[in-house]
Enzyme design. Structure first.
Site, PDB file in Angstrom:
ATOM      1  CG  HIS A  30      -1.964   1.124   1.132  1.00  0.00           C
ATOM      2  ND1 HIS A  30      -3.316   0.898   0.994  1.00  0.00           N
ATOM      3  CD2 HIS A  30      -1.824   2.466   1.128  1.00  0.00           C
ATOM      4  CE1 HIS A  30      -3.956   2.050   0.922  1.00  0.00           C
ATOM      5  NE2 HIS A  30      -3.064   3.024   1.009  1.00  0.00           N
ATOM      6  CG  HIS A  32      -1.197   6.490  -2.484  1.00  0.00           C
ATOM      7  ND1 HIS A  32      -2.413   6.430  -3.119  1.00  0.00           N
ATOM      8  CD2 HIS A  32      -1.405   6.006  -1.237  1.00  0.00           C
ATOM      9  CE1 HIS A  32      -3.326   5.951  -2.284  1.00  0.00           C
ATOM     10  NE2 HIS A  32      -2.744   5.685  -1.128  1.00  0.00           N
ATOM     11  CG  ASP A 156      -5.814   5.494  -6.174  1.00  0.00           C
ATOM     12  OD1 ASP A 156      -5.080   5.818  -7.127  1.00  0.00           O
ATOM     13  OD2 ASP A 156      -5.898   6.141  -5.124  1.00  0.00           O
ATOM     14  N   GLY A 188      -8.942   8.849  -1.440  1.00  0.00           N
ATOM     15  CA  GLY A 188      -9.586  10.135  -1.161  1.00  0.00           C
ATOM     16  C   GLY A 188     -10.395  10.061   0.126  1.00  0.00           C
ATOM     17  CG  HIS A 215      -7.593   3.949   0.486  1.00  0.00           C
ATOM     18  ND1 HIS A 215      -7.180   3.719  -0.785  1.00  0.00           N
ATOM     19  CD2 HIS A 215      -6.557   4.574   1.117  1.00  0.00           C
ATOM     20  CE1 HIS A 215      -5.936   4.184  -0.923  1.00  0.00           C
ATOM     21  NE2 HIS A 215      -5.534   4.710   0.216  1.00  0.00           N
ATOM     22  CD  GLU A 218      -6.667   6.786   5.147  1.00  0.00           C
ATOM     23  OE1 GLU A 218      -7.349   6.777   4.096  1.00  0.00           O
ATOM     24  OE2 GLU A 218      -5.518   7.268   5.223  1.00  0.00           O
ATOM     25  CG  ASP A 296      -1.205   5.766   2.894  1.00  0.00           C
ATOM     26  OD1 ASP A 296      -1.556   5.471   1.740  1.00  0.00           O
ATOM     27  OD2 ASP A 296      -1.965   6.324   3.716  1.00  0.00           O
TER      28      ASP A 296
HETATM   29  N1  ADE Z   1      -4.357   9.143  -1.408  1.00  0.00           N
HETATM   30  C1  ADE Z   1      -3.079   9.176  -1.022  1.00  0.00           C
HETATM   31  N2  ADE Z   1      -2.958   8.796   0.252  1.00  0.00           N
HETATM   32  C2  ADE Z   1      -4.201   8.499   0.688  1.00  0.00           C
HETATM   33  C3  ADE Z   1      -4.730   8.049   1.897  1.00  0.00           C
HETATM   34  N3  ADE Z   1      -3.963   7.812   2.965  1.00  0.00           N
HETATM   35  N4  ADE Z   1      -6.052   7.869   1.991  1.00  0.00           N
HETATM   36  C4  ADE Z   1      -6.839   8.099   0.945  1.00  0.00           C
HETATM   37  N5  ADE Z   1      -6.394   8.524  -0.230  1.00  0.00           N
HETATM   38  C5  ADE Z   1      -5.085   8.725  -0.364  1.00  0.00           C
HETATM   39 ZN    ZN Z   2      -3.500   5.048   0.730  1.00  0.00          ZN
END
Ligand code: ADE
Ligand code: ZN
Length: 357
Positions: A30, A32, A156, A188, A215, A218, A296
């Site tokens: 996980h 980005h 995503d 998001g 996601h 969170e 992340d």
């Molecule tokens: N985009 C990048 N990081 C994110 C996160 N932690 N939660 C949701 N969207 C994201």
């Molecule tokens: Zn993420």
């Protein structure tokens, strides 16, 4: 020389664990692409493209960038993330992000990573779908050749762009399908956005053979994790920490082997949890839920995968054997080729045997 009885080798012990973690072969499931960019990379991009999006700027000086990355809450983080994303304008920018990420992963003994890319946001910043697909294919080949790191892509959707944005994300994944494409995601904000609204796009992606890795849970409670599983067919869940409040959900995740991609430092830095000490990771592990550790957005959260493993030792008291089990859980949950999975699992056994960990 033997250690005297009265010695309390706390530092030696922690550095032994640090050495163990550094040697441990790992997967990272996980992270980005844009959020992985180092400070230097973001500064270079900000200097290269100063005036493209007036009023949406990113600092071009390192201390100001560090301050820019002090997030007050989750919406603030998303706004900063969006601005940095706007700096990525060309296929060459994408390739340099992938190369920087691969170097960082190799330095942390990460053998395989699944990287989230948001094609609709990249297109809004000026990169066509075709250029993006080509850059990802080239970047992935470079990561393998230069750094020995294998990459998979998760495309995503940004929840802020609603179900139409998710449909376009699936269009990209299905029609361009760069080599290494493994899944469809949803990122998001969660507040005020129902996972269930994205079910048709996820259905189309799954019918095209993509794995579902949204996601959920969170920044909100278990209801959205339920929705991710029942409505989006989630095979793994990004974060999912809200599940800790619902024993029935924990049971379901454990029974079905749905892995949570847990990113402790991210959750603290975005204020989703108030401290590492209060992070629900121990509850998830105690319930038998499969958990993989991840970063992340490591460039923005000032972390790396080895640091996440080490926090688990220092804050939650996990032993080296338990850390090796987390590495194994990640390898089992990865959507990588089977021979690579077997090789990583064998390498973990070997490191554990060699270090007595
Ligand atoms: N985009 C990048 N990081 C994110 C996160 N932690 N939660 C949701 N969207 C994201
Ligand atoms: Zn993420």
């Amino acid at each position: 020389m033997s250690t005297p009885d009265h010695a309390t080798p706390t530092h030696a012990a922690v550095s032994d664990v640090a050495d163990f973690v550094a040697a441990l072969p790992k997967v990272e499931l996980h992270l980005h692409l844009v959020g992985s960019a180092s400070l230097d990379t973001v500064l270079a991009l900000a200097r290269r493209h100063p005036e493209v999006h007036p009023g949406q700027g990113v600092p071009t000086e390192v201390n100001a960038l560090r301050r820019f990355y002090a997030f007050t809450d989750f919406p603030h983080f998303l706004e900063v993330y969006r601005r940095v994303n706007l700096l990525v304008h060309t296929g060459a920018d994408v390739i340099s992000l992938v190369a920087g990420l691969a170097a960082e992963l190799a330095a942390r003994t990460v053998r395989y990573a699944e990287v989230q890319v948001t094609p609709v946001r990249n297109r809004m910043a000026g990169i066509s779908f075709a250029d993006l697909a080509g850059a990802l294919t080239d970047g992935r080949a470079l990561a393998r050749q230069e750094y020995g790191v294998e990459l998979g892509w998760v495309f995503d959707a940004d929840s802020a762009l609603g179900p139409p944005g998710a449909e376009e994300t699936v269009d990209f994944a299905v029609n361009h399908r760069p080599e290494g494409t493994v899944g469809i995601g949803l990122g998001g904000a969660e507040l005020g956005v129902r996972r269930a609204d994205f079910a048709p796009a996820f259905r189309r992606a799954r019918d095209a053979g993509l794995h579902s890795v949204p996601h959920a849970g969170e920044t909100v409670g278990p209801a959205e994790v339920w929705a991710a599983v029942t409505e989006l067919g989630a095979e793994r869940v990004g974060h999912g920490i809200g599940s800790a409040a619902d024993p029935r959900l924990l049971e379901l995740l454990a029974e079905r082997g749905i892995t949570l991609e847990v990113c402790p430092t991210s959750n603290v830095r975005t204020a989703a949890v108030s401290s590492l000490e209060e992070h629900p990771l121990p509850t998830l592990l105690a319930a038998g839920v499969p958990v993989t550790l991840a970063t992340d957005d490591p460039g923005m959260f000032h972390t790396d995968l080895n640091a996440e493993y080490l926090h688990c030792h220092e804050v939650f008291g996990l032993s080296t054997a338990e850390l090796a089990d987390i590495a194994r859980a990640g390898a089992r949950a990865a959507f990588c080729p089977e021979p690579l999975r077997e090789a990583i699992l064998a390498e973990i056994d070997q490191v554990q045997r060699a270090t007595g960990g």
